[in-house]
Design a protein around this motif. Structure first.
Motif, mmCIF file in Angstrom:
data_model
loop_
_atom_site.group_PDB
_atom_site.id
_atom_site.type_symbol
_atom_site.label_atom_id
_atom_site.label_comp_id
_atom_site.label_asym_id
_atom_site.label_seq_id
_atom_site.Cartn_x
_atom_site.Cartn_y
_atom_site.Cartn_z
ATOM 1 N N PRO A 1 0.826 -1.208 0.000
ATOM 2 C CA PRO A 1 0.000 0.000 0.000
ATOM 3 C C PRO A 1 0.866 1.266 0.000
ATOM 4 C CG PRO A 1 -0.002 -1.016 2.154
ATOM 5 C CD PRO A 1 0.715 -1.953 1.239
ATOM 6 N N THR A 2 0.338 2.330 -0.564
ATOM 7 C CA THR A 2 1.048 3.606 -0.603
ATOM 8 C C THR A 2 1.152 4.172 0.811
ATOM 9 O OG1 THR A 2 0.196 4.026 -2.807
ATOM 10 C CG2 THR A 2 1.008 5.930 -1.588
ATOM 11 N N VAL A 3 2.331 4.671 1.151
ATOM 12 C CA VAL A 3 2.568 5.258 2.461
ATOM 13 C C VAL A 3 2.197 6.739 2.397
ATOM 14 C CG1 VAL A 3 4.320 5.751 4.207
ATOM 15 C CG2 VAL A 3 4.430 3.632 2.907
ATOM 16 N N THR A 4 1.396 7.206 3.340
ATOM 17 C CA THR A 4 0.987 8.610 3.403
ATOM 18 C C THR A 4 1.678 9.280 4.578
ATOM 19 O OG1 THR A 4 -1.161 8.024 2.494
ATOM 20 C CG2 THR A 4 -0.994 10.149 3.589
ATOM 21 N N HIS A 5 2.297 10.421 4.328
ATOM 22 C CA HIS A 5 2.991 11.178 5.372
ATOM 23 C C HIS A 5 2.113 12.352 5.783
ATOM 24 C CE1 HIS A 5 6.678 8.955 4.570
ATOM 25 N NE2 HIS A 5 6.399 9.101 3.289
ATOM 26 N N GLU A 6 1.960 12.539 7.089
ATOM 27 C CA GLU A 6 1.171 13.665 7.581
ATOM 28 C C GLU A 6 1.909 14.349 8.716
ATOM 29 O OE1 GLU A 6 -1.987 11.988 10.698
ATOM 30 O OE2 GLU A 6 -2.288 11.255 8.669
ATOM 31 N N VAL A 7 1.592 15.622 8.937
ATOM 32 C CA VAL A 7 2.209 16.418 9.990
ATOM 33 C C VAL A 7 1.651 15.952 11.332
ATOM 34 C CG1 VAL A 7 2.463 18.759 10.900
ATOM 35 C CG2 VAL A 7 2.467 18.377 8.445
ATOM 36 N N PRO A 8 2.503 15.685 12.319
ATOM 37 C CA PRO A 8 1.984 15.268 13.627
ATOM 38 C C PRO A 8 1.214 16.406 14.299
ATOM 39 C CG PRO A 8 4.362 15.577 13.729
ATOM 40 C CD PRO A 8 3.969 15.732 12.303
ATOM 41 N N ARG A 9 0.180 16.045 15.056
ATOM 42 C CA ARG A 9 -0.615 17.051 15.759
ATOM 43 C C ARG A 9 0.138 17.563 16.977
ATOM 44 N NH1 ARG A 9 -6.519 15.056 16.587
ATOM 45 N NH2 ARG A 9 -6.632 17.151 17.375
ATOM 46 N N ARG A 10 -0.201 18.769 17.393
ATOM 47 C CA ARG A 10 0.446 19.350 18.568
ATOM 48 C C ARG A 10 0.047 18.581 19.813
ATOM 49 N NH1 ARG A 10 -1.171 25.140 19.298
ATOM 50 N NH2 ARG A 10 -3.152 24.358 18.575
ATOM 51 N N SER A 11 0.939 18.564 20.795
ATOM 52 C CA SER A 11 0.623 17.888 22.042
ATOM 53 C C SER A 11 -0.355 18.733 22.864
ATOM 54 C CB SER A 11 1.900 17.641 22.849
ATOM 55 O OG SER A 11 2.502 18.869 23.188
ATOM 56 N N ILE A 12 -0.978 18.095 23.825
ATOM 57 C CA ILE A 12 -1.942 18.784 24.689
ATOM 58 C C ILE A 12 -1.179 19.647 25.689
ATOM 59 C CG2 ILE A 12 -3.735 18.435 26.421
ATOM 60 C CD1 ILE A 12 -4.435 15.862 24.963
ATOM 61 N N GLY A 13 -1.607 20.881 25.839
ATOM 62 C CA GLY A 13 -0.926 21.822 26.727
ATOM 63 C C GLY A 13 -1.162 21.527 28.195
ATOM 64 N N ARG B 1 -7.847 22.180 32.867
ATOM 65 C CA ARG B 1 -8.613 23.306 33.413
ATOM 66 C C ARG B 1 -9.597 23.829 32.371
ATOM 67 N NH1 ARG B 1 -7.431 28.476 32.937
ATOM 68 N NH2 ARG B 1 -5.289 28.057 32.340
ATOM 69 N N GLN B 2 -9.169 23.918 31.111
ATOM 70 C CA GLN B 2 -10.060 24.395 30.059
ATOM 71 C C GLN B 2 -11.212 23.420 29.819
ATOM 72 O OE1 GLN B 2 -7.478 24.963 26.751
ATOM 73 N NE2 GLN B 2 -6.711 26.937 27.462
ATOM 74 N N LEU B 3 -10.943 22.126 29.882
ATOM 75 C CA LEU B 3 -12.002 21.138 29.701
ATOM 76 C C LEU B 3 -13.027 21.199 30.830
ATOM 77 C CD1 LEU B 3 -10.161 18.000 28.363
ATOM 78 C CD2 LEU B 3 -12.021 19.216 27.276
ATOM 79 N N ARG B 4 -12.558 21.391 32.061
ATOM 80 C CA ARG B 4 -13.497 21.507 33.186
ATOM 81 C C ARG B 4 -14.375 22.740 33.032
ATOM 82 N NH1 ARG B 4 -9.038 19.729 35.946
ATOM 83 N NH2 ARG B 4 -8.493 21.807 36.640
ATOM 84 N N ALA B 5 -13.794 23.855 32.599
ATOM 85 C CA ALA B 5 -14.576 25.074 32.392
ATOM 86 C C ALA B 5 -15.580 24.876 31.255
ATOM 87 C CB ALA B 5 -13.652 26.247 32.076
ATOM 88 N N TRP B 6 -15.177 24.184 30.192
ATOM 89 C CA TRP B 6 -16.067 23.941 29.069
ATOM 90 C C TRP B 6 -17.207 23.023 29.483
ATOM 91 C CZ3 TRP B 6 -17.367 19.505 26.283
ATOM 92 C CH2 TRP B 6 -18.044 19.731 25.090
ATOM 93 N N GLY B 7 -16.916 22.028 30.314
ATOM 94 C CA GLY B 7 -17.950 21.098 30.746
ATOM 95 C C GLY B 7 -18.966 21.733 31.686
ATOM 96 N N ARG B 8 -18.561 22.739 32.440
ATOM 97 C CA ARG B 8 -19.484 23.408 33.361
ATOM 98 C C ARG B 8 -20.381 24.408 32.662
ATOM 99 N NH1 ARG B 8 -14.780 24.018 36.684
ATOM 100 N NH2 ARG B 8 -14.707 26.154 35.981
ATOM 101 N N ALA B 9 -19.909 24.987 31.538
ATOM 102 C CA ALA B 9 -20.678 26.019 30.849
ATOM 103 C C ALA B 9 -21.579 25.381 29.798
ATOM 104 C CB ALA B 9 -19.728 27.016 30.178
ATOM 105 N N ASP B 10 -22.811 25.812 29.733
ATOM 106 C CA ASP B 10 -23.700 25.257 28.720
ATOM 107 C C ASP B 10 -23.670 26.049 27.415
ATOM 108 O OD1 ASP B 10 -24.936 27.403 29.764
ATOM 109 O OD2 ASP B 10 -26.835 26.443 30.188
ATOM 110 N N THR B 11 -23.122 27.244 27.419
ATOM 111 C CA THR B 11 -22.908 28.000 26.188
ATOM 112 C C THR B 11 -21.533 28.670 26.273
ATOM 113 O OG1 THR B 11 -23.878 30.012 27.044
ATOM 114 C CG2 THR B 11 -25.352 28.530 25.863
ATOM 115 N N LEU B 12 -20.971 28.994 25.135
ATOM 116 C CA LEU B 12 -19.640 29.621 25.142
ATOM 117 C C LEU B 12 -19.695 31.003 25.783
ATOM 118 C CD1 LEU B 12 -18.282 28.644 21.622
ATOM 119 C CD2 LEU B 12 -17.621 27.736 23.834
#
Length: 63
Positions: A28-40, A45-56
């Motif tokens: 099969p053909t090999v596909t090269h892609e740019v790796p994604r950035r790591s999680i900061g 903390r951002q996920l907890r704030a997003w989960g508590r808020a029902d709208t942005l």
């Protein structure tokens, strides 16, 4: 009551393809892609704030 009880589907970014390489042995053909950035460091903390808020609009910009 929440103003928006149903969330929109999560955005999943498409991978950035930077090249295709044919296999030398008819595999099969090999596909090269740019790796994604790591999680900061503050992602939890951002996920907890997003989960508590029902709208942005409910998110506090200082968090």
């Amino acid at each position: 009551m929440a103003r928006n009880a149903v969330r929109a589907p999560r955005y999943i970014p498409t991978p950035k393809i930077i090249g295709h390489q044919p296999d030398l042995f008819d595999g099969p053909t090999v596909t090269h892609e740019v790796p994604r950035r790591s999680i900061g460091k503050d992602a939890g903390r951002q996920l907890r704030a997003w989960g508590r808020a029902d709208t942005l609009g409910d998110l506090d910009p200082s968090e």
